[in-house]
Every structure is written in structure tokens, then in C-alpha cells.
Design a protein around this motif. Structure first.
Motif, mmCIF file in Angstrom:
data_model
loop_
_atom_site.group_PDB
_atom_site.id
_atom_site.type_symbol
_atom_site.label_atom_id
_atom_site.label_comp_id
_atom_site.label_asym_id
_atom_site.label_seq_id
_atom_site.Cartn_x
_atom_site.Cartn_y
_atom_site.Cartn_z
ATOM 1 N N PRO A 96 0.834 -1.214 0.000
ATOM 2 C CA PRO A 96 0.000 0.000 0.000
ATOM 3 C C PRO A 96 0.864 1.257 0.000
ATOM 4 O O PRO A 96 1.028 1.944 1.016
ATOM 5 N N TRP A 97 1.414 1.597 -1.172
ATOM 6 C CA TRP A 97 2.379 2.691 -1.270
ATOM 7 C C TRP A 97 1.787 4.016 -0.825
ATOM 8 O O TRP A 97 2.470 4.831 -0.206
ATOM 9 N N ARG A 98 0.534 4.247 -1.160
ATOM 10 C CA ARG A 98 -0.082 5.529 -0.811
ATOM 11 C C ARG A 98 -0.141 5.703 0.704
ATOM 12 O O ARG A 98 0.138 6.773 1.227
ATOM 13 N N GLN A 99 -0.508 4.628 1.405
ATOM 14 C CA GLN A 99 -0.544 4.706 2.865
ATOM 15 C C GLN A 99 0.862 4.826 3.444
ATOM 16 O O GLN A 99 1.089 5.557 4.412
ATOM 17 N N LEU A 100 1.814 4.130 2.844
ATOM 18 C CA LEU A 100 3.194 4.212 3.324
ATOM 19 C C LEU A 100 3.781 5.605 3.124
ATOM 20 O O LEU A 100 4.711 6.003 3.842
ATOM 21 N N ARG B 37 19.809 18.746 3.513
ATOM 22 C CA ARG B 37 19.924 17.471 2.819
ATOM 23 C C ARG B 37 18.960 16.409 3.347
ATOM 24 O O ARG B 37 18.310 15.709 2.547
ATOM 25 N N PRO B 38 18.823 16.225 4.678
ATOM 26 C CA PRO B 38 17.847 15.230 5.155
ATOM 27 C C PRO B 38 16.434 15.518 4.662
ATOM 28 O O PRO B 38 15.698 14.590 4.306
ATOM 29 N N LEU B 39 16.060 16.786 4.622
ATOM 30 C CA LEU B 39 14.713 17.133 4.160
ATOM 31 C C LEU B 39 14.559 16.809 2.673
ATOM 32 O O LEU B 39 13.499 16.323 2.239
ATOM 33 N N VAL B 40 15.591 17.042 1.897
ATOM 34 C CA VAL B 40 15.548 16.705 0.470
ATOM 35 C C VAL B 40 15.406 15.195 0.287
ATOM 36 O O VAL B 40 14.611 14.720 -0.541
ATOM 37 N N LEU B 41 16.150 14.424 1.070
ATOM 38 C CA LEU B 41 16.074 12.962 0.967
ATOM 39 C C LEU B 41 14.693 12.451 1.376
ATOM 40 O O LEU B 41 14.143 11.529 0.754
ATOM 41 N N ILE B 42 14.126 13.055 2.413
ATOM 42 C CA ILE B 42 12.775 12.666 2.842
ATOM 43 C C ILE B 42 11.773 12.975 1.732
ATOM 44 O O ILE B 42 10.872 12.172 1.441
ATOM 45 N N ALA B 43 11.926 14.134 1.096
ATOM 46 C CA ALA B 43 11.026 14.511 0.010
ATOM 47 C C ALA B 43 11.148 13.538 -1.163
ATOM 48 O O ALA B 43 10.137 13.157 -1.780
ATOM 49 N N LEU B 44 12.366 13.107 -1.466
ATOM 50 C CA LEU B 44 12.557 12.133 -2.544
ATOM 51 C C LEU B 44 11.924 10.795 -2.203
ATOM 52 O O LEU B 44 11.336 10.132 -3.074
ATOM 53 N N ALA B 45 12.034 10.388 -0.922
ATOM 54 C CA ALA B 45 11.406 9.144 -0.491
ATOM 55 C C ALA B 45 9.895 9.224 -0.636
ATOM 56 O O ALA B 45 9.239 8.283 -1.100
ATOM 57 N N TRP B 46 9.329 10.390 -0.236
ATOM 58 C CA TRP B 46 7.882 10.567 -0.394
ATOM 59 C C TRP B 46 7.486 10.499 -1.868
ATOM 60 O O TRP B 46 6.511 9.839 -2.234
ATOM 61 N N ALA B 47 8.242 11.181 -2.727
ATOM 62 C CA ALA B 47 7.925 11.196 -4.152
ATOM 63 C C ALA B 47 7.982 9.786 -4.740
ATOM 64 O O ALA B 47 7.138 9.411 -5.569
ATOM 65 N N ALA B 48 8.966 8.991 -4.298
ATOM 66 C CA ALA B 48 9.089 7.618 -4.795
ATOM 67 C C ALA B 48 7.882 6.776 -4.367
ATOM 68 O O ALA B 48 7.300 6.047 -5.197
ATOM 69 N N LEU B 49 7.501 6.872 -3.115
ATOM 70 C CA LEU B 49 6.364 6.089 -2.628
ATOM 71 C C LEU B 49 5.066 6.500 -3.312
ATOM 72 O O LEU B 49 4.259 5.666 -3.716
ATOM 73 N N TYR B 50 4.871 7.819 -3.435
ATOM 74 C CA TYR B 50 3.632 8.279 -4.066
ATOM 75 C C TYR B 50 3.628 7.930 -5.555
ATOM 76 O O TYR B 50 2.587 7.605 -6.111
ATOM 77 N N GLY B 51 4.808 7.992 -6.162
ATOM 78 C CA GLY B 51 4.908 7.595 -7.570
ATOM 79 C C GLY B 51 4.560 6.130 -7.772
ATOM 80 O O GLY B 51 3.860 5.774 -8.725
ATOM 81 N N LEU B 52 4.989 5.281 -6.877
ATOM 82 C CA LEU B 52 4.648 3.861 -6.961
ATOM 83 C C LEU B 52 3.141 3.654 -6.772
ATOM 84 O O LEU B 52 2.536 2.791 -7.407
ATOM 85 N N ALA B 53 2.559 4.474 -5.882
ATOM 86 C CA ALA B 53 1.107 4.364 -5.668
ATOM 87 C C ALA B 53 0.345 4.752 -6.933
ATOM 88 O O ALA B 53 -0.619 4.080 -7.324
ATOM 89 N N VAL B 54 0.780 5.844 -7.576
ATOM 90 C CA VAL B 54 0.115 6.292 -8.809
ATOM 91 C C VAL B 54 0.272 5.271 -9.914
ATOM 92 O O VAL B 54 -0.670 4.988 -10.679
ATOM 93 N N ALA B 55 1.480 4.673 -9.998
ATOM 94 C CA ALA B 55 1.744 3.679 -11.058
ATOM 95 C C ALA B 55 1.065 2.352 -10.780
ATOM 96 O O ALA B 55 0.919 1.524 -11.696
ATOM 97 N N GLY B 56 0.656 2.126 -9.510
ATOM 98 C CA GLY B 56 -0.006 0.874 -9.157
ATOM 99 C C GLY B 56 0.927 -0.329 -9.186
ATOM 100 O O GLY B 56 0.508 -1.455 -9.472
ATOM 101 N N LEU B 57 2.209 -0.111 -8.888
ATOM 102 C CA LEU B 57 3.195 -1.200 -8.913
ATOM 103 C C LEU B 57 3.218 -1.990 -7.617
ATOM 104 O O LEU B 57 2.849 -1.496 -6.580
#
Length: 321
Positions: free
Chosen positions: A265-269, A301-321
Motif C-alpha cells: 500500500p504505497w499511498r498509505q506508506l 539534505r535530510p529534508l531533500v532525501l525525505i522529500a525524494l522518499a515521499w515522491a518515490a512512494l507516491y509515484g509507486l502508488a500512482v503507477a499501481g506497482l
């Protein structure tokens, strides 16, 4: 003797003409450069928010979306720059009392007040007209509403308690709505609540940082800061952060479990990095160092990395992978 005088006074063939008055070229180049600085290129990153609604709806990869969003980004950049130009022209005297704002081109005398007004007015007229021609009437109305509200802020609303926070927050919210309006994408109520209170969190944290950093000088640089207390501004950004987190969690939980065919459940994660991002930003707010949100977001830098992690998870949710 006359011939010798002529030889002295006439430049040799092929010699360059005598230069004009010193500094004329430099002064001519300084005005465009000063106007560009007054338009705040570093602040243009805020206009990336126009992609928020299409991204939330999973429409970024749709044909033609990227080009339309680029147009909306340029329109909002022009509108925001118009506001900055007019604001700096009006606040030139107050900015001269500020330890950092005194270096702004209008306050420093590099850009005449009349030139700032003229450039700002031109952009303010052109942006909505271009929105109507290049996007749709709804985008033009939204952009016009943004300009009217921001100019009212420059003239009077910046001096009204709480209303000033609301106006700046609404400016961010309109940015997040613009992409959806231009593309005809329905906007989720939880998306709007998350965006609105997330913006209020950053705006009130900025005001709190200014109040802490400029203690004793706040009245000269931003008169309304004398009417706020640091405790009240702290309460506002803490309340806004809590509501933004709650709204995002409710938004993420609208989908029950993983999408069909998805591994997790990427969106929830994605709630995890979102909450971590709010907590990380709150560190700077609590220290009183969140006066420039764009610097906090881009340089930590930590905030940028957190933002990238969020973008990756939300991207996976949108892609339905």
C-alpha cells in the motif's frame, strides 16, 4: 604648428572612438538586472506547486500535461513577479531599515520606484490575458483573483492581524489549484485541506522566525509583527502542522489497502515520509530559522532525501506497482 596641433587632436586612423561618460553602460545594464532581482528568481521554485494537483491525480504522464503545466508555471511566475515589484516599490522605505532587505534593488536605489511600478503593472495585466488565451477562462479568473488579493495585501491587508497570514496562505493554495484548474482535474477536499494547512504551517513558521530574529526591529521592518506574540505564532504553526498531517493521513487512507496488482500500500506508506518532513521542518521553525522557506527546503539534505522518499512512494502508488 597648426599641422602639429591637428596631429595631436585627431585620433589616428582606425582608432576607437573616445568612450562615453564613465558608468553609462553599467547604469544601463543595472536596471534590467535590478528588475530581475526584484522579481525574485529564487522564489520561482514556489510555483512548482502548480504541478501538485495533476501529480496527486496521477496525470503528470498524460499527453500534453507537461507543456500545459510549463505554461501555467510561467504565468504564475509572471503574476508573482508583478506582486514582488509593486510590493518592493511600496515598501522601499521600510526595507531600508531591515538588515537584509535593505539590499533589495529598489530599497538600495538601483531600481527607481517608478520603474518597479511600471514593470509590475505590465506583468499584472499580461498574465491573466495570456492565461485566457493559452489555458482557459477559469485559469484567468484564478490568476486575476490571486493578483487582486496580493495587491490588496500590499496596500492594506498586510496590516490586519490574522488576515495577513490567511492571504499569504491562500496565495500558496491557489498555486496548488492552478494546475488542476488549467487541466480540468477535479480537486480532492483532502488535497485542498492538506495544501492549505501545509501552506499556513510554513507561512506562520516564517513569521515566527522573523519575530524571533528581528526582536526589537520588527516594528520598523514589518509593523504587524509588533502585534503578534511569539507564543501566538508558535501556536499557529503547531496547529497548522497537526491539521496538515491529519488531512494527509485521511487522504492517503481513502484508498483501502494496495491498489489491484500493487505489491504494497504505497499511498498509505507515503504518510511516513510526509510526517517526517513536517517534523524535520518544525526543527527549523522551532529554532526561528525558517524565515526563508525556499532555503530550508532546498539546502537541508535530510529534508531533500525525505522529500525524494515521499515522491518515490507516491509515484509507486500512482503507477499501481
Amino acid at each position: 604648428m597648426a599641422d602639429r596641433t591637428a596631429l595631436i587632436e585627431e585620433p589616428p586612423s582606425g582608432a576607437a572612438a573616445p568612450p562615453g561618460p564613465p558608468g553609462r553602460i553599467a547604469r544601463a545594464a543595472a536596471l534590467p538586472a535590478g528588475l530581475l532581482r526584484t522579481a525574485r528568481p529564487r522564489q520561482w521554485v514556489k510555483n512548482v506547486l502548480v504541478a501538485a494537483a495533476p501529480a496527486a491525480a496521477g496525470e503528470l504522464a498524460a499527453p500534453g500535461v507537461a507543456l500545459r503545466l510549463l505554461v501555467v508555471f510561467a504565468l504564475f511566475t509572471a503574476a508573482a513577479s508583478a506582486v514582488y515589484l509593486v510590493n518592493d516599490a511600496r515598501d522601499a522605505e521600510a526595507d531600508r531599515a531591515h538588515p537584509e532587505k535593505c539590499r533589495r534593488p529598489v530599497a538600495a536605489g538601483q531600481v527607481p520606484v517608478s520603474a518597479a511600478y511600471a514593470a509590475g503593472g505590465t506583468l499584472a495585466v499580461c498574465a491573466p490575458v495570456a492565461a485566457a488565451l493559452l489555458c482557459n477562462a477559469a485559469t484567468a479568473v484564478l490568476l486575476t483573483g490571486y493578483l487582486v488579493m496580493q495587491f490588496a495585501y500590499c496596500v492594506a491587508l498586510k496590516h490586519v492581524l490574522v488576515v495577513d497570514l490567511s492571504v499569504v496562505t491562500t496565495g500558496f493554495l491557489l498555486r496548488t489549484m492552478a494546475g488542476g484548474v488549467a487541466l480540468g482535474i477535479p480537486l480532492s477536499r483532502w488535497f485542498l485541506i492538506t495544501a492549505g494547512f501545509g501552506a499556513l504551517f510554513m507561512v506562520s513558521a516564517k513569521r515566527y522566525s522573523e519575530a524571533v530574529r528581528l526582536a526589537g526591529l520588527a516594528g520598523a521592518t514589518r509593523p504587524l509583527l509588533n502585534d503578534y506574540t511569539a507564543g501566538y505564532l508558535r501556536f499557529v504553526w503547531q496547529l497548522a502542522a497537526g491539521v496538515a498531517v491529519l488531512a494527509y493521513c485521511l487522504w492517503a487512507l481513502e484508498a483501502d489497502g494496495p491498489a489491484q496488482g500493487a505489491l504494497l500500500p504505497w499511498r498509505q506508506l507515503s504518510m511516513v515520509p510526509f510526517i517526517l518532513a513536517v517534523l524535520r521542518y518544525a526543527v527549523f521553525a522551532d529554532r526561528g530559522t525558517a524565515g526563508a522557506p525556499e532555503d530550508v527546503v532546498l539546502r537541508d539534505r535530510p529534508l531533500v532525501l525525505i522529500a525524494l522518499a515521499w515522491a518515490a512512494l507516491y509515484g509507486l502508488a500512482v503507477a499501481g506497482l
